[in-house]
Scaffold this motif. Structure first.
Motif, PDB file in Angstrom:
ATOM      1  N   ALA A 158      21.585  20.161 -74.214  1.00 40.03           N
ATOM      2  CA  ALA A 158      21.011  19.729 -72.621  1.00 40.03           C
ATOM      3  C   ALA A 158      20.767  21.138 -71.559  1.00 40.03           C
ATOM      4  CB  ALA A 158      21.902  18.996 -72.007  1.00 40.03           C
ATOM      5  N   TYR A 159      21.245  21.939 -72.198  1.00 42.25           N
ATOM      6  CA  TYR A 159      21.076  23.590 -71.582  1.00 42.25           C
ATOM      7  C   TYR A 159      19.586  23.946 -72.252  1.00 42.25           C
ATOM      8  CZ  TYR A 159      25.201  22.050 -69.388  1.00 42.25           C
ATOM      9  OH  TYR A 159      26.057  21.355 -68.674  1.00 42.25           O
ATOM     10  N   ALA A 160      19.127  23.834 -73.446  1.00 46.86           N
ATOM     11  CA  ALA A 160      17.892  25.020 -73.639  1.00 46.86           C
ATOM     12  C   ALA A 160      17.300  24.975 -72.589  1.00 46.86           C
ATOM     13  CB  ALA A 160      17.124  23.308 -74.486  1.00 46.86           C
ATOM     14  N   ASN A 161      17.037  24.116 -71.779  1.00 46.11           N
ATOM     15  CA  ASN A 161      15.807  24.534 -70.418  1.00 46.11           C
ATOM     16  C   ASN A 161      16.858  24.857 -69.303  1.00 46.11           C
ATOM     17  OD1 ASN A 161      13.363  23.563 -71.594  1.00 46.11           O
ATOM     18  ND2 ASN A 161      14.746  21.136 -71.886  1.00 46.11           N
ATOM     19  N   CYS A 162      18.052  25.506 -69.302  1.00 43.51           N
ATOM     20  CA  CYS A 162      18.818  25.214 -68.259  1.00 43.51           C
ATOM     21  C   CYS A 162      18.201  26.626 -66.862  1.00 43.51           C
ATOM     22  CB  CYS A 162      20.403  26.505 -69.338  1.00 43.51           C
ATOM     23  SG  CYS A 162      20.230  27.531 -69.796  1.00 43.51           S
ATOM     24  N   ASP A 163      17.189  27.309 -67.417  1.00 39.35           N
ATOM     25  CA  ASP A 163      16.638  27.809 -65.668  1.00 39.35           C
ATOM     26  C   ASP A 163      15.862  27.220 -65.190  1.00 39.35           C
ATOM     27  OD1 ASP A 163      15.472  27.222 -68.675  1.00 39.35           O
ATOM     28  OD2 ASP A 163      13.874  28.674 -68.384  1.00 39.35           O
ATOM     29  N   GLY A 271      33.923  29.754 -60.288  1.00 45.59           N
ATOM     30  CA  GLY A 271      33.401  28.299 -60.192  1.00 45.59           C
ATOM     31  C   GLY A 271      33.037  27.793 -58.977  1.00 45.59           C
ATOM     32  N   HIS A 272      32.625  26.860 -59.019  1.00 46.57           N
ATOM     33  CA  HIS A 272      31.887  25.537 -58.106  1.00 46.57           C
ATOM     34  C   HIS A 272      32.710  25.004 -58.195  1.00 46.57           C
ATOM     35  CE1 HIS A 272      29.637  29.085 -56.105  1.00 46.57           C
ATOM     36  NE2 HIS A 272      28.177  28.868 -57.281  1.00 46.57           N
ATOM     37  N   ALA A 277      31.106  18.809 -63.804  1.00 45.21           N
ATOM     38  CA  ALA A 277      31.166  19.755 -65.275  1.00 45.21           C
ATOM     39  C   ALA A 277      30.478  18.610 -66.388  1.00 45.21           C
ATOM     40  CB  ALA A 277      32.814  19.922 -65.545  1.00 45.21           C
ATOM     41  N   ASP A 278      29.434  19.197 -66.957  1.00 52.34           N
ATOM     42  CA  ASP A 278      28.854  17.885 -67.736  1.00 52.34           C
ATOM     43  C   ASP A 278      29.414  18.058 -69.375  1.00 52.34           C
ATOM     44  OD1 ASP A 278      26.841  15.941 -68.794  1.00 52.34           O
ATOM     45  OD2 ASP A 278      25.692  16.901 -66.824  1.00 52.34           O
ATOM     46  N   LEU A 279      30.903  17.100 -69.471  1.00 48.85           N
ATOM     47  CA  LEU A 279      31.354  16.942 -70.726  1.00 48.85           C
ATOM     48  C   LEU A 279      31.280  15.445 -71.125  1.00 48.85           C
ATOM     49  CD1 LEU A 279      33.322  19.633 -71.755  1.00 48.85           C
ATOM     50  CD2 LEU A 279      35.470  17.476 -71.138  1.00 48.85           C
ATOM     51  N   VAL A 280      30.707  16.200 -72.464  1.00 47.62           N
ATOM     52  CA  VAL A 280      30.403  14.768 -73.121  1.00 47.62           C
ATOM     53  C   VAL A 280      31.941  14.832 -74.284  1.00 47.62           C
ATOM     54  CG1 VAL A 280      28.273  13.419 -72.451  1.00 47.62           C
ATOM     55  CG2 VAL A 280      28.519  15.818 -74.509  1.00 47.62           C
ATOM     56  N   PRO A 281      32.373  13.680 -74.668  1.00 48.80           N
ATOM     57  CA  PRO A 281      33.320  13.386 -76.146  1.00 48.80           C
ATOM     58  C   PRO A 281      32.651  13.330 -76.890  1.00 48.80           C
ATOM     59  CG  PRO A 281      33.335  11.679 -74.294  1.00 48.80           C
ATOM     60  CD  PRO A 281      32.766  12.304 -73.559  1.00 48.80           C
ATOM     61  N   VAL A 282      33.069  14.363 -78.262  1.00 46.91           N
ATOM     62  CA  VAL A 282      31.868  14.447 -79.166  1.00 46.91           C
ATOM     63  C   VAL A 282      32.162  12.690 -80.727  1.00 46.91           C
ATOM     64  CG1 VAL A 282      34.417  14.567 -80.938  1.00 46.91           C
ATOM     65  CG2 VAL A 282      32.267  15.736 -82.387  1.00 46.91           C
ATOM     66  N   ASP A 283      32.696  12.550 -80.014  1.00 48.71           N
ATOM     67  CA  ASP A 283      33.032  10.994 -80.699  1.00 48.71           C
ATOM     68  C   ASP A 283      31.076  10.055 -79.788  1.00 48.71           C
ATOM     69  OD1 ASP A 283      34.452  10.947 -78.728  1.00 48.71           O
ATOM     70  OD2 ASP A 283      34.974   8.318 -79.048  1.00 48.71           O
ATOM     71  N   VAL A 284      31.175  10.360 -78.548  1.00 47.67           N
ATOM     72  CA  VAL A 284      30.219   9.884 -77.325  1.00 47.67           C
ATOM     73  C   VAL A 284      28.921  10.339 -78.938  1.00 47.67           C
ATOM     74  CG1 VAL A 284      28.911   9.905 -75.481  1.00 47.67           C
ATOM     75  CG2 VAL A 284      31.450   9.241 -76.036  1.00 47.67           C
ATOM     76  N   VAL A 285      28.889  11.765 -78.720  1.00 50.35           N
ATOM     77  CA  VAL A 285      27.416  12.569 -79.179  1.00 50.35           C
ATOM     78  C   VAL A 285      27.304  11.656 -80.992  1.00 50.35           C
ATOM     79  CG1 VAL A 285      26.611  14.557 -80.310  1.00 50.35           C
ATOM     80  CG2 VAL A 285      28.046  13.851 -78.120  1.00 50.35           C
ATOM     81  N   PHE A 398      28.106  28.845 -66.441  1.00 44.81           N
ATOM     82  CA  PHE A 398      28.474  27.126 -66.432  1.00 44.81           C
ATOM     83  C   PHE A 398      28.475  26.474 -65.403  1.00 44.81           C
ATOM     84  CE2 PHE A 398      27.302  28.789 -70.697  1.00 44.81           C
ATOM     85  CZ  PHE A 398      25.918  28.083 -70.470  1.00 44.81           C
ATOM     86  N   THR A 399      29.837  27.453 -64.899  1.00 41.23           N
ATOM     87  CA  THR A 399      30.970  26.289 -63.767  1.00 41.23           C
ATOM     88  C   THR A 399      30.681  27.248 -62.083  1.00 41.23           C
ATOM     89  OG1 THR A 399      31.936  28.678 -64.700  1.00 41.23           O
ATOM     90  CG2 THR A 399      32.828  26.819 -65.530  1.00 41.23           C
TER      91      THR A 399
END
Length: 474
Positions: A158-163, A271-272, A277-285, A398-399
């Protein structure tokens, strides 16, 4: 629940699957889920290179000894027969695969999951280009020769376009055309490329996001005749439910914050508190990948479709929540080697970070190393602080920022699943309880990474209570 009711299981039935990056964290979880939930598949071919004098077959044996495979081993003890190691390397010409193995793959493979990449944010640009861009091109070239290919699933980020502050499920114009950067990497020596890397990547924070963005545009260009989809996970964390809650096998990303903060050696970072904090569990992925492969492979769509696998819009977790839940965990399930009472906090102010780091981390580290030298023991604390500084500097990008990742295709895919698949391949994070998840994450780090004995938690709590008493009376 019968797996024959599942459209996803039916799609993968009797299929042969080729996976790159299978020995990584996400790859292990993907292989395990396929073996456990789609056990009627034909074969899983895994690209494995020689490493540290070990053959691909030896590495496959080691790979399968991982705790993550215990559940599938109990249910389907003969699952190893479905796995075949393919000797190769992403950076070698033709992926380093022998002609004999290439012929097998060309005739047999129906589904390709390409998750191999260098995920080091500070990787030298040339290495990142060869792995993430050129490696992707080689995999696509092989896919073009596969006679029975149903779908090619490309794992991006998702951060490929973090700009961009708002990112939709589209492939954006790349920072530079893939062929141009590949040509530059071919003739430019490492020293020169390292020297001009900042001017090349420009607004991108690191070589990882830069090369992953270009790899996506390469996929769009090269896969016009190939059934293809792209899945973009955000920050991949420990498992939520499958196969073992809290399973994690690396210190990448925010995972390292748990032992660093929990043992007291990390006290502060930028950090703000209200940032996502866009976290996703590995089993979700993993479930998202398998569902995406089914959706495109079963020709529910004819176009190259992008799926964000993110949590920010669906079920928001902030860095402030991470801080609160994390600190609570450090007292509820403390680590064995606590050096000082855990008290980590994010701050938005560089001056606060500077003084807290100086007085609460660096000076104590030098004092403790001085004591260790007097005791004729090896000093470790300054070196730990150096490692923490490097990790924290990378994470702070990222934070201290926030992104909006739209999830129209993600939600559409959830709604496409029948009732059985929504249970068997659940990747909807709306029901995820973040407080419970962070507690599981912390405990998983303690068990799977720090190799600590959970039966000693009572003793660890008493140690923390002593630290607390000392602080209260000092």
């Amino acid at each position: 629940m019968s797996s024959c009711e599942s459209e996803i299981c039916e799609f993968y039935k009797n299929k042969s699957i080729f996976i790159t990056g299978a020995t990584g964290f996400l790859g292990k979880a993907l292989v395990e889920k396929l073996l456990r939930s789609c056990n009627n598949l034909s074969t899983i071919y895994i690209l494995i290179r020689h490493k540290k004098g070990k053959t691909p077959s030896q590495r496959l044996d080691e790979f399968l000894d991982c705790k993550v495979f215990e559940k599938v081993n109990e249910t389907f003890p003969d699952y190893r027969k479905k796995l075949v190691a393919i000797e190769g390397d992403l950076v070698e010409p033709g992926l380093g695969i022998s002609e004999k193995d290439k012929e097998i793959l060309k005739k047999s493979v129906h589904v390709v999951f390409h998750s191999a990449a260098t995920v080091r944010f500070d990787e030298p640009l040339k290495i990142a280009i060869n792995m993430n861009i050129l490696g992707t091109k080689k995999v696509i070239d092989l896919c073009k020769q596969m006679e029975n290919l149903k779908v090619f699933v490309h794992v991006s980020t998702a951060y490929a376009n973090c700009d961009r502050s708002r990112v939709t499920e589209d492939v954006y114009p790349p920072p530079v055309q893939p062929e141009k950067i590949l040509e530059a990497a071919d003739w430019m020596d490492d020293g020169l490329m390292n020297l001009i890397t900042p001017s090349i990547i420009k607004k991108k924070p690191n070589t990882y996001t830069y090369t992953k963005a270009i790899a996506e545009s390469l996929v769009i260009k090269e896969c016009k005749e190939i059934p293809c989809c792209i899945v973009r996970p955000s920050i991949i964390g420990c498992s939520w439910k499958e196969p073992i809650p809290g399973w994690i096998d690396n210190f990448n990303g925010p995972t390292a914050l748990f032992p660093a903060s929990g043992t007291g050696v990390l006290r502060t970072m930028l950090g703000h508190l209200d940032a996502v904090a866009d976290l996703v569990p590995v089993d979700v992925v993993v479930n998202n990948l398998l569902a995406a492969g089914w959706f495109r492979g079963a020709e529910k769509t004819k176009k190259i479709i992008v799926f964000h696998c993110t949590s920010g819009i669906r079920n928001k977790l902030t860095w402030g929540m991470m801080e609160d839940y994390g600190v609570n965990c450090f007292f509820k399930t403390p680590f064995e080697k606590v050096f000082i009472l855990p008290n980590p906090h994010f701050t938005s102010y560089k001056s606060v970070k500077y003084f807290r780091t100086l007085f609460e981390q660096l000076i104590p580290a030098y004092v403790m190393d001085f004591v260790l030298k007097i005791l004729k023991r090896k000093p470790i604390f300054v070196r730990i602080q150096q490692k923490i500084k490097k990790a924290v500097t990378i994470l702070e990008y990222f934070t201290t920022r926030q992104w909006e990742f739209t999830i129209d295709n993600y939600v559409m895919l959830i709604n496409q699943l029948n009732e059985t698949d929504q249970k068997l391949f659940n990747f909807d994070v709306k029901d995820l309880n973040w407080k419970n998840y962070v507690e599981t994450y912390c405990l998983g780090t303690k068990i799977f990474l720090m190799k600590e004995d959970v039966s000693k938690i009572g003793a660890c709590r008493k140690k923390i209570e002593k630290f607390n008493l000392i602080r209260n009376y000092s």
